[in-house]
Write a protein that holds these residues in place. Structure first.
Motif, PDB file in Angstrom:
ATOM      1  N   ILE A  38      -5.825  -5.451  -4.191  1.00 38.77           N
ATOM      2  CA  ILE A  38      -4.824  -4.669  -4.001  1.00 38.77           C
ATOM      3  C   ILE A  38      -3.528  -5.016  -3.697  1.00 38.77           C
ATOM      4  CG2 ILE A  38      -3.886  -2.327  -2.957  1.00 38.77           C
ATOM      5  CD1 ILE A  38      -6.870  -1.634  -2.253  1.00 38.77           C
ATOM      6  N   VAL A  39      -3.383  -5.909  -2.571  1.00 38.63           N
ATOM      7  CA  VAL A  39      -2.511  -6.516  -2.108  1.00 38.63           C
ATOM      8  C   VAL A  39      -1.478  -7.300  -3.155  1.00 38.63           C
ATOM      9  CG1 VAL A  39      -0.934  -8.440  -0.230  1.00 38.63           C
ATOM     10  CG2 VAL A  39      -2.927  -6.114   0.456  1.00 38.63           C
ATOM     11  N   ARG A  40      -2.427  -8.208  -3.834  1.00 38.92           N
ATOM     12  CA  ARG A  40      -2.305  -8.939  -5.018  1.00 38.92           C
ATOM     13  C   ARG A  40      -1.035  -8.253  -6.605  1.00 38.92           C
ATOM     14  NH1 ARG A  40      -6.034 -11.339  -5.413  1.00 38.92           N
ATOM     15  NH2 ARG A  40      -6.889 -11.122  -7.422  1.00 38.92           N
ATOM     16  N   GLU A  41      -1.842  -6.901  -6.172  1.00 42.83           N
ATOM     17  CA  GLU A  41      -1.713  -6.260  -7.488  1.00 42.83           C
ATOM     18  C   GLU A  41      -0.184  -5.929  -7.172  1.00 42.83           C
ATOM     19  OE1 GLU A  41      -0.608  -3.584 -10.243  1.00 42.83           O
ATOM     20  OE2 GLU A  41      -1.910  -5.528 -10.275  1.00 42.83           O
ATOM     21  N   LEU A  42       0.040  -5.034  -5.954  1.00 44.56           N
ATOM     22  CA  LEU A  42       1.263  -4.547  -5.540  1.00 44.56           C
ATOM     23  C   LEU A  42       2.165  -5.354  -4.938  1.00 44.56           C
ATOM     24  CD1 LEU A  42      -0.282  -1.755  -3.087  1.00 44.56           C
ATOM     25  CD2 LEU A  42       0.927  -1.709  -4.793  1.00 44.56           C
ATOM     26  N   GLY A  70       2.910 -11.831  -4.040  1.00 44.44           N
ATOM     27  CA  GLY A  70       3.266 -13.058  -3.478  1.00 44.44           C
ATOM     28  C   GLY A  70       4.088 -12.534  -2.626  1.00 44.44           C
ATOM     29  N   THR A  71       4.627 -11.330  -2.405  1.00 47.50           N
ATOM     30  CA  THR A  71       5.880 -11.054  -2.036  1.00 47.50           C
ATOM     31  C   THR A  71       5.528 -10.058  -0.321  1.00 47.50           C
ATOM     32  OG1 THR A  71       7.057  -9.518  -3.001  1.00 47.50           O
ATOM     33  CG2 THR A  71       7.979 -11.970  -3.335  1.00 47.50           C
ATOM     34  N   GLY A  75       5.516  -7.312   5.849  1.00 42.27           N
ATOM     35  CA  GLY A  75       4.874  -7.819   6.874  1.00 42.27           C
ATOM     36  C   GLY A  75       3.617  -7.646   7.312  1.00 42.27           C
ATOM     37  N   SER A  76       3.906  -6.191   7.033  1.00 43.90           N
ATOM     38  CA  SER A  76       2.024  -5.564   7.684  1.00 43.90           C
ATOM     39  C   SER A  76       0.988  -4.609   6.346  1.00 43.90           C
ATOM     40  CB  SER A  76       1.655  -4.231   8.959  1.00 43.90           C
ATOM     41  OG  SER A  76       2.731  -3.467   8.590  1.00 43.90           O
ATOM     42  N   PRO A  77       1.054  -5.667   5.118  1.00 47.25           N
ATOM     43  CA  PRO A  77       0.510  -4.373   3.630  1.00 47.25           C
ATOM     44  C   PRO A  77      -0.926  -4.068   4.348  1.00 47.25           C
ATOM     45  CG  PRO A  77      -0.520  -6.977   3.818  1.00 47.25           C
ATOM     46  CD  PRO A  77       1.051  -7.318   4.922  1.00 47.25           C
TER      47      PRO A  77
END
Length: 266
Positions: free
Chosen positions: A45-49, A52-53, A56-58
């Motif tokens: 999910i973090v990679r999709e959203l 790479g940018t 601070g608190s995904p």
């Protein structure tokens, strides 16, 4: 309940859409819907959203999006339903799972029908293959996730679905040609080869289809276009199979007229 990713995103519960207008919330729902009933890791999910940018608190941001989606679920379910939204959008140790009992995502329906059609074609059951692959194609409503801003994870899934669709369409055309229904797929084949200019399998079908429709000159031109594209973009010649097919058209080979074995002979 309805789940659709083969076109604009559709997620409805009791007739109420859960698709948010906010881009990132829509991405999260699309990723969960594309993996209906399967675990989606927080990392994915973090990679999709953010690709790479990462902020601070995904984790906290993702939890906020999930909370919003659960609220939409609760509204759609209504107080009389009694189902806890956390049961439908559940947290695991490393991610989330969207489970909507009784719902089948359109992508799963498509792949099930396409697989059945391919099996029927392999068994030379052309009529059954054509019917199943027609139904598979009818599931599509447009490009996958057409109204979702996609990151790397969803882009990969959209490309995968597009490739499965291309293969299914190729098998569908083969089934039609085995049934002698060449004129019905000629326009579709022309459009497909324009969309996939380097796909030899599609061009082979187009060449045979044109030949059987009495358009040998256009069949030869289709080979010339493919060769020019491959040499110009890839620096290679068409495969020996395509070259044998080209020579067969040049010499008016009778094997090209066999609906069942015309392509297999080359």
């Amino acid at each position: 309940m309805e789940i659709g990713v083969l076109g604009p995103l559709v997620v409805t519960v009791h007739g109420r859409s859960l698709v948010p207008s906010a881009a990132k919330s829509r991405q999260v729902l699309a990723l969960l819907a594309a993996n209906l009933g399967r675990h989606v890791s927080l990392d994915a999910i973090v990679r999709e959203l953010w690709d790479g940018t990462t902020p601070g608190s995904p984790t906290g941001v993702v939890q906020t999006y999930v909370k919003q989606l659960r609220h939409s679920l609760a509204v759609a379910l209504g107080p009389a339903d009694g189902t806890d939204p956390k049961e439908l959008l559940s947290r695991t140790h490393t991610g989330y799972v969207l489970s909507l009992p009784g719902a089948e995502a359109d992508a799963s329906t498509f792949e099930r029908l396409a697989m059945g059609g391919c099996r029927a074609l392999a068994q030379q059951e052309a009529a059954e293959a054509a019917a199943l692959l027609d139904r598979a194609e009818d599931v599509w409503r447009g490009p996958a996730l057409a109204d979702v801003r996609t990151g790397p994870v969803l882009r990969t899934e959209a490309r995968r679905l597009d490739e499965v669709r291309r293969a299914a369409m190729e098998h569908r055309v083969t089934a039609y040609m085995m049934l002698g229904r060449h004129s019905e797929v000629l326009g579709e084949l022309s459009a497909m080869t324009a969309r996939y200019p380097l796909q030899e399998g599609l061009h082979a079908l187009l060449i045979v289809c044109l030949y059987r429709c009495g358009r040998s000159g256009e069949a030869l031109e289709a080979f010339r276009r493919l060769r020019a594209a491959m040499v110009g973009e890839l620096g290679i010649e068409p495969s020996h199979r395509l070259q044998r097919l080209h020579h067969a058209v040049l010499r008016d080979d009778p094997a090209l007229d066999s609906a069942a074995t015309g392509l297999a002979a080359f």
